[in-house]
Design an enzyme around this catalytic site. Structure first.
Site, PDB file in Angstrom:
ATOM      1  CE1 TYR A 139      -4.111   1.694   0.406  1.00 16.68           C
ATOM      2  CE2 TYR A 139      -3.303   2.518   2.497  1.00 16.68           C
ATOM      3  CZ  TYR A 139      -4.240   2.531   1.488  1.00 16.68           C
ATOM      4  OH  TYR A 139      -5.306   3.382   1.579  1.00 16.68           O
ATOM      5  NE  ARG A 164      -5.831  11.903  -6.287  1.00 19.14           N
ATOM      6  CZ  ARG A 164      -6.614  11.328  -5.371  1.00 19.14           C
ATOM      7  NH1 ARG A 164      -7.783  11.816  -5.089  1.00 19.14           N
ATOM      8  NH2 ARG A 164      -6.227  10.235  -4.731  1.00 19.14           N
ATOM      9  CE  LYS A 210      -6.944   3.081  -1.607  1.00 19.43           C
ATOM     10  NZ  LYS A 210      -7.046   3.965  -0.430  1.00 19.43           N
ATOM     11  CD  GLU A 231      -9.246   4.542  -3.442  1.00 18.57           C
ATOM     12  OE1 GLU A 231     -10.092   3.872  -2.846  1.00 18.57           O
ATOM     13  OE2 GLU A 231      -8.649   5.502  -2.929  1.00 18.57           O
ATOM     14  CG  ASP A 232      -6.426   7.206  -5.966  1.00 21.48           C
ATOM     15  OD1 ASP A 232      -7.103   7.622  -5.000  1.00 21.48           O
ATOM     16  OD2 ASP A 232      -5.294   6.714  -5.830  1.00 21.48           O
ATOM     17  CG  ASP A 288     -11.088   4.973   0.027  1.00 23.97           C
ATOM     18  OD1 ASP A 288     -11.564   5.033   1.175  1.00 23.97           O
ATOM     19  OD2 ASP A 288      -9.934   4.579  -0.210  1.00 23.97           O
ATOM     20  CG  ASP A 289      -9.642   9.038  -3.270  1.00 24.61           C
ATOM     21  OD1 ASP A 289      -8.623   8.697  -2.647  1.00 24.61           O
ATOM     22  OD2 ASP A 289     -10.032   8.452  -4.298  1.00 24.61           O
ATOM     23  CG  ASN A 306      -1.292   9.071   1.116  1.00 27.74           C
ATOM     24  OD1 ASN A 306      -0.595   9.088   2.100  1.00 27.74           O
ATOM     25  ND2 ASN A 306      -2.619   8.951   1.176  1.00 27.74           N
TER      26      ASN A 306
END
Ligand SMILES: O=C([O-])CC(=O)C(=O)O
Ligand SMILES: [Mg+2]
Length: 591
Positions: free
Chosen positions: A139, A192, A210, A282-283, A305-306, A447
């Site tokens: 991760y 992203r 994830k 996600e992202d 999630d973000d 991150n």
């Protein structure tokens, strides 16, 4: 008959017509066999008992040297393995020893991915038993580097790739996946990836990582987890020029073309897996992330999630920190650097929590929260030119350009970095926070580690040991003037695995914001006196499965309360029920 149908259909496919007539096989027809006409192809699935060589090559069932004598006889393994029989424990010891030989994090990542492909239960046994050590490998931060170099280190495909080439065929592509029963999908379009930007198709490392946490941390069975990357191209010129790049070599599709592909995907998922499959976004880049969530939250079981996961985890840390800082959330002033998914998502959830705990209306609660974006403090004079998700945060104030000036003007008690840009909490900024507050709360959430707004060491030394610090990616403990400071990892990994488990085990059909608040409260209540003494506002990851069971139970309880859970009757002890639902990686005996 066929020609009549074709005439009747005016060029539309028979499937379209069937859909319109409402006679499609629908979700029950998981292989698409009933609904296919004679001129349509279906996948010829076969199921057989794995044995011998193919058993050793099947990561779900392979146990390597741990096959017993009896199993070697019964499953045609004689001679295919050396004589020794090992325990899983010994295998674990050996693999951990080998992993520790690698100095380069990316080599550890590759070794872990190879293990996952070779022996799934051993992979999860390692991850669960050594979670603090291995989380940074599978991760953040290492997964970030892995995505950047994904093409170069690519060996075997993981997850499902859905590109523009598959337009019109997404349902068929889903049927190519070997597992028929799916409960969680993590999907990215790679635009992203963490704070690293557009990594296109190579973002696949993120859904894979994830979902391995869904299993290791949340106990969701690996076979019901499906990682998906949607490839609509990339605007990353470096990748387009890279001969090892694995994705479509074209600029990103946008607008209608993008929306249509996503719409086909969302429909196909629901059609193939039903109402209760959790789709975790996600992202995605900001504009798509907010739009997709708004568009699908009322029709699908979706979770970003973000925006939502990060918000729930950060709120948990804030609730926990009140024990150290004193006061209530409403007594604090929050300043964010970064007004994207994480920043505005956290801000909104803080405001919501304040309204739930006090009689303060949402509009008022928002006034305690300020955001700085790349153009400076978000203030009302900028409102016309702001993207819609920033507008609620445009409060009355004169324009301020720099973060340091915003800190001095707003005098926040809490400073949160969600900018995706490293090194932006400078010495001056941290010192200003420390001069304003006896215990400044500083969160550097971006991150991977390279994008963190400041390091743990910087936060503690520049604040002379007064800061309470948490970060998105992990930092080692810091020694400062004879004291050891252990910072918390404010990463959505604390919440999404337990949150997902709670949804799955209760058969919940929609995500509601109050379920995020329930998860935050559950996580905050897991912080112990011992954690506080070390300066941390998050519990260690070591106990994460127990924590996930509690989060799952609280999320499920809220879902039942809201009438969104479909698994009836409601189990009386939800924590026990959550624990009983959790996957364990111990080997099973084969008959
Ligand atoms: O993946 C992580 O570590 C947290 C996260 O969702 C992100 O940074 O986008
Ligand atoms: Mg993310």
């Amino acid at each position: 008959m066929e020609s009549t149908l074709k005439e009747l259909t005016n060029g539309e496919s028979v499937l379209d017509i069937k859909d319109k007539c409402g006679v499609a096989g629908g979700v029950e027809d998981i292989y698409g066999e009933d609904r296919a006409t004679e001129d349509q192809t279906i996948t010829p699935w076969t199921f057989s008992v794995a044995s011998g060589y193919s058993l050793l090559r099947d990561p779900h069932y392979n146990k390597g040297l741990a096959f017993t004598e009896a199993e070697r006889d019964a499953h045609y393994l004689r001679g295919l393995l050396p004589p020794t029989v090992s325990s899983q424990q010994l295998q674990e010891k050996k693999v951990m020893h080998n992993l520790r030989q690698y100095q380069v994090p990316l080599q550890r990542y590759m070794a872990m991915m190879d293990l996952q492909e070779r022996n799934e239960r051993l992979f999860y046994k390692l991850l669960i038993d050594n979670v603090e050590e291995l989380l940074p490998v599978v991760y953040t931060p290492t997964v970030g580097e892995a995505c950047q170099k994904y093409g170069g280190i690519f060996r075997r495909p993981q997850g499902l790739f859905i590109s523009l080439k598959e337009k019109g065929k997404i349902l068929e592509v889903l049927k190519n996946w070997p597992e028929k029963s799916i409960q969680v999908i993590v999907v990215t379009d790679g635009e992203r990836i963490l704070g690293l930007g557009d990594l296109g198709c190579q973002g696949m490392g993120i859904p894979v990582g994830k979902l391995s946490l869904y299993t290791a941390l949340g106990g969701v069975r690996p076979s019901v987890c499906l990682p998906i990357t949607i490839d609509v191209g990339t605007n990353n010129q470096k990748l387009l020029d890279d001969e090892f790049y694995i994705g479509l070599k074209q600029k990103r599709a946008t607008g209608q073309e993008y929306a249509e592909l996503l719409e086909e995907f969302m429909s196909a998922v629901k059609q193939n897996y039903g109402e209760k499959v959790l789709i975790q976004f996600e992202d995605f880049a900001n504009h798509n992330a907010f739009e997709l969530l708004a568009k699908y939250r009322t029709t699908h079981l979706v979770f970003n999630d973000d925006i939502q996961g990060t918000a729930s985890v950060v709120l948990a840390g804030l609730i926990a920190s009140l024990k150290l800082l004193g006061g209530t959330l409403a007594d604090h002033t929050f300043l964010f650097l970064g007004a994207g998914e994480a920043g505005t998502g956290i801000a909104e959830l803080i405001a919501l929590e304040i309204t739930r705990k006090t009689s303060v209306p949402l509009e008022e609660a928002r006034k305690k929260i300020w955001l700085v974006d790349s153009k400076g403090l978000i203030v009302s004079s900028r409102v016309e030119s702001l993207q819609h998700f920033k507008k609620p945060w445009a409060h009355d104030h004169e324009p301020v350009k720099e973060l340091i000036d915003a800190v001095k003007a707003i005098k926040p008690t809490v400073l949160i970095g969600t900018s995706g840009v490293g090194k932006t909490f400078t010495k001056e900024v941290v010192e200003a926070m420390a001069s304003l507050n006896p215990k400044p709360l500083i969160m550097a959430l971006s991150n991977p580690t390279s994008q963190a707004e400041c390091t743990a060491e910087e936060a503690y030394t520049w604040s002379k040991g007064h800061a309470i610090f948490a970060s998105g990616s992990p930092f080692d403990p810091v020694e400062f003037e004879g004291r050891t400071f252990v910072s918390g990892q404010a990463n959505n990994a604390y919440v999404f695995p337990g949150f997902g488990l709670g949804i799955i085990m209760s058969g919940t059909i929609r995500v509601h914001d109050d379920m995020l608040l329930a998860a935050s409260e559950a996580l905050a209540s897991e912080v112990t006196e011992d954690d506080y003494l070390k300066g941390r506002i998050y519990p260690p990851f070591t106990n994460i499965r127990k924590i996930s069971a509690h989060i799952a139970a609280e999320v499920a309880a809220k879902a039942y309360e809201l009438g969104l859970a479909t698994r009836l009757p409601r189990p009386s002890d939800l924590v026990k029920y959550a624990e009983s639902c959790m996957y364990t990686p111990l080997y099973r005996s084969y008959r």
